[in-house]
Design an enzyme around this catalytic site. Structure first.
Site, PDB file in Angstrom:
ATOM      1  N   CYS A 124       0.823  -1.212   0.000  1.00 33.44           N
ATOM      2  CA  CYS A 124       0.000   0.000   0.000  1.00 33.44           C
ATOM      3  C   CYS A 124       0.856   1.261   0.000  1.00 33.44           C
ATOM      4  CB  CYS A 124      -0.951  -0.007   1.202  1.00 33.44           C
ATOM      5  SG  CYS A 124      -0.131  -0.054   2.828  1.00 33.44           S
ATOM      6  N   HIS A 157       0.959   5.571   9.632  1.00 30.18           N
ATOM      7  CA  HIS A 157       0.182   4.386   9.243  1.00 30.18           C
ATOM      8  C   HIS A 157      -0.540   3.819  10.453  1.00 30.18           C
ATOM      9  CE1 HIS A 157      -0.616   0.398   7.559  1.00 30.18           C
ATOM     10  NE2 HIS A 157      -0.119   0.792   6.394  1.00 30.18           N
TER      11      HIS A 157
END
Length: 329
Positions: free
Chosen positions: A149, A175
């Site tokens: 990602c 994150h």
């Protein structure tokens, strides 16, 4: 196209949920070592994306989801799986365990025609980012790494900035915490990852710079990366600081991303000036959403902020890969 998923963690389960709703792709089988009744429960109830509208149950070797029936296996060794007998076109390798070429090849030996990883694989596996270099796929390519990602987010950002000219780049990915961290303090090879994930802001080591250098060799030795895990369950923000080769005003940078979002990167990259927070990005299908309101410049130094749903945005690219790869089968 007939699909199987090996590994039913966060990405495997979200892919399952999404593939149940897609036309033209049939999810035939899944494999995970967890008890199949528990898997049915986790597919039905998700703490991030909510509860499925249809019931999910397990009965005599199959997951039943609405009108769909999916074979459910519990084999730790993929060589025991009968992908050939099931006519599997592509295995989505989502366990995180078979990311090297010889390991991923086990799925091919078991009868699958192709393998798509859910992460960045070893150097012997082609690293192809959808929207960037997917055109390098050939009919003879059997295993593909679509990156992770973070790679899918930052590749597009740095590629576009490099059209102006990059001298060096520092990337910090803020994150959400992941399953590779601990809920309470515990031993870990990376000591910081062993600290309680929901209680601290935790810097962790990542190999993003290596992936970016593979994709853009001109940036070799000029990119540094780190991920800072924060106490939320979903969502991420890329904080990118770039030293440009010339003075570049924020307005020029924003115009670059705005044009790309409306043109060549439409559906992959989005541009906004809305005052977003991480929760607003949940369920977004883009690899990154550039927050133009936070763009800044000071001489040749440029700051770019981009949001992404680390699960939903990434599985969107894996689904794009399935439809793209379909033309080669």
């Amino acid at each position: 196209m007939r699909i199987a998923i090996n590994g039913m963690g966060r990405i495997g389960r979200l892919l399952t949920r999404r593939l149940l709703e897609l036309e033209g792709i049939e999810l035939v089988a899944v494999n995970d070592i967890m008890e199949s009744e528990n898997l049915a429960y986790l597919l039905k109830y998700d703490s991030v994306y909510g509860t499925l509208s249809s019931a999910v149950t397990y009965h005599e070797g199959y997951l039943i989801a609405g009108t769909k029936k999916i074979a459910a296996f519990r084999n730790e060794d993929p060589s025991a799986l009968r992908w050939g007998e099931l006519g599997i076109d592509i295995v989505l390798e989502c366990s995180g365990r078979f990311t090297k070429g010889d390991a991923a090849t086990i799925h091919l030996s078991s009868g699958a025609r192709k393998v798509l990883l859910s992460t960045t694989g070893s150097p012997d596996i082609p690293l192809l980012i959808y929207g960037f270099n997917q055109h390098a796929l050939t009919a003879g390519t059997d295993i593909v790494s679509p990156g992770g990602c973070m790679t899918n987010c930052t590749t597009h950002l740095l590629h576009l900035l490099n059209e102006v000219g990059i001298e060096s780049a520092q990337v910090n990915i803020l994150h959400s915490y992941t399953s590779r961290q601990e809920l309470v303090d515990a031993p870990h090879r990376q000591w910081r990852r062993g600290r309680a994930a929901a209680e601290s802001i935790i810097p962790v080591e990542i190999d993003l710079a290596t992936s970016l250098e593979r994709l853009m060799p001109s940036l070799k030795g000029r990119v540094a990366t780190v991920s800072t895990r924060v106490p939320v369950a979903n969502g991420a923000m890329a904080d990118v600081t770039v030293q440009m080769k010339r003075e570049t005003p924020a307005s020029e940078i924003n115009a670059l991303f705005r044009d790309a979002a409306q043109g060549v990167y439409k559906g992959i990259l989005e541009y906004t000036e809305e005052p977003l927070v991480s929760l607003d990005i949940k369920g977004d299908t883009h690899s990154c959403v550039v927050d133009g309101g936070l763009s800044a410049s000071a001489g040749r130094q440029v700051k770019v902020i981009a949001w992404f749903d680390n699960e939903y945005g990434y599985t969107s690219r894996m689904i794009d890969w399935l439809f793209y790869w379909k033309r080669f089968l």
